[in-house]
Design a protein around this motif. Sequence first.
Motif, PDB file in Angstrom:
ATOM      1  N   VAL A  35      15.689  19.959  46.883  1.00 21.82           N
ATOM      2  CA  VAL A  35      16.924  19.253  47.239  1.00 21.82           C
ATOM      3  C   VAL A  35      17.268  19.533  48.694  1.00 21.82           C
ATOM      4  CG1 VAL A  35      19.367  18.977  46.705  1.00 21.82           C
ATOM      5  CG2 VAL A  35      17.739  19.470  44.876  1.00 21.82           C
ATOM      6  N   PRO A  36      17.515  18.488  49.506  1.00 23.78           N
ATOM      7  CA  PRO A  36      17.933  18.715  50.895  1.00 23.78           C
ATOM      8  C   PRO A  36      19.247  19.479  50.963  1.00 23.78           C
ATOM      9  CG  PRO A  36      17.295  16.425  50.516  1.00 23.78           C
ATOM     10  CD  PRO A  36      17.394  17.058  49.176  1.00 23.78           C
ATOM     11  N   ALA A  37      19.513  20.088  52.087  1.00 24.49           N
ATOM     12  CA  ALA A  37      20.753  20.825  52.271  1.00 24.49           C
ATOM     13  C   ALA A  37      21.955  19.885  52.127  1.00 24.49           C
ATOM     14  CB  ALA A  37      20.762  21.489  53.649  1.00 24.49           C
ATOM     15  N   PHE A  38      23.074  20.446  51.702  1.00 27.12           N
ATOM     16  CA  PHE A  38      24.301  19.672  51.494  1.00 27.12           C
ATOM     17  C   PHE A  38      24.646  18.879  52.747  1.00 27.12           C
ATOM     18  CE2 PHE A  38      29.076  20.047  50.239  1.00 27.12           C
ATOM     19  CZ  PHE A  38      29.057  18.733  49.812  1.00 27.12           C
ATOM     20  N   SER A  39      24.556  19.526  53.901  1.00 31.28           N
ATOM     21  CA  SER A  39      24.911  18.856  55.149  1.00 31.28           C
ATOM     22  C   SER A  39      23.978  17.677  55.427  1.00 31.28           C
ATOM     23  CB  SER A  39      24.857  19.840  56.314  1.00 31.28           C
ATOM     24  OG  SER A  39      23.571  20.414  56.441  1.00 31.28           O
TER      25      SER A  39
ATOM     26  N   LYS B   6      29.673  24.662  46.997  1.00 27.86           N
ATOM     27  CA  LYS B   6      30.088  24.083  48.271  1.00 27.86           C
ATOM     28  C   LYS B   6      30.741  22.735  48.024  1.00 27.86           C
ATOM     29  CE  LYS B   6      26.533  26.337  51.099  1.00 27.86           C
ATOM     30  NZ  LYS B   6      25.391  26.125  52.031  1.00 27.86           N
ATOM     31  N   TYR B   7      31.761  22.442  48.814  1.00 30.66           N
ATOM     32  CA  TYR B   7      32.529  21.211  48.635  1.00 30.66           C
ATOM     33  C   TYR B   7      32.920  20.662  49.999  1.00 30.66           C
ATOM     34  CZ  TYR B   7      33.208  23.122  43.925  1.00 30.66           C
ATOM     35  OH  TYR B   7      33.000  23.648  42.669  1.00 30.66           O
ATOM     36  N   ILE B   8      33.324  19.387  49.980  1.00 33.82           N
ATOM     37  CA  ILE B   8      33.954  18.803  51.159  1.00 33.82           C
ATOM     38  C   ILE B   8      35.309  18.264  50.718  1.00 33.82           C
ATOM     39  CG2 ILE B   8      32.798  16.569  50.811  1.00 33.82           C
ATOM     40  CD1 ILE B   8      32.867  16.253  53.902  1.00 33.82           C
TER      41      ILE B   8
END
Length: 250
Positions: free
Chosen positions: A51-55, A80-82
């Motif tokens: 899975v690619p990084a969240f960013s 992690k959330y935005i």
Amino acid sequence: MFRALAQYWNSAYSCFTFGKVDLVPTIEEYTTFLHCPKIQVDRIYTRPANVPAFSKKLMNITGMSEQWMTTQIKQKGNGKYIPWRNLRDLILAHPDVKKRVDVFTLSIYGLVIFSKALGHIDEAVTDLFDRLGKGTTPVPAILAETFRSLNACRRAGEGRFIGCAQLLLFWFHSHFWKVEKISYRIFSKNYSPLKELVATPRRDDVTEENWMTVFQNLQEEDIEWRAPWMVPDEILYRCGDFDWVSLLGV
């Protein structure tokens, strides 16, 4: 109503039990009223191994820079959330109309359908959202989260339901209320069961105690086993000489 309904969830059999009546939402039903194409039914979401990084995922969805993403992402507990407010500002100001729609849709998935942290969009939602454009169906994931959340609430005897309560209540209304069936509607491309539900006046003055009384007295004849917007040839509706058997199947 939802608080009362959740108390009738049978964790042992993963269904709602009202006296002698068992009822459970199915993939076929959710696929129909969410307007997911039939071609997607067999393309179930699974989390990829790498899975690619969240960013990186947010950069692909929003079109914003990595530096912008790094300043927006927050750590809450183990995830992690935005924050929604940051995406809201982006929706209002983004110069790319398609990106605005994508960010708005991502927000709906994070705030309504998979509402893990209030006011925030979870990292896991971006994994699913990234796959939707490839024709993956979200229905099994929505149902799995619904069942898991109901089980967790029943085991604890309390707690916040993490999932889309609106979809679950719509499903229940379709089976509980005696509705006038206008079969031609389901053959119209513009017909949407969800739009019809939103346009239907709802009573909000019924207490949880009153709903509990209603559910306690539910009889088999009070249940519409087949939702009125389901096309008969899409489900198991006959067994030998017996029509409308209540075996929709998951």
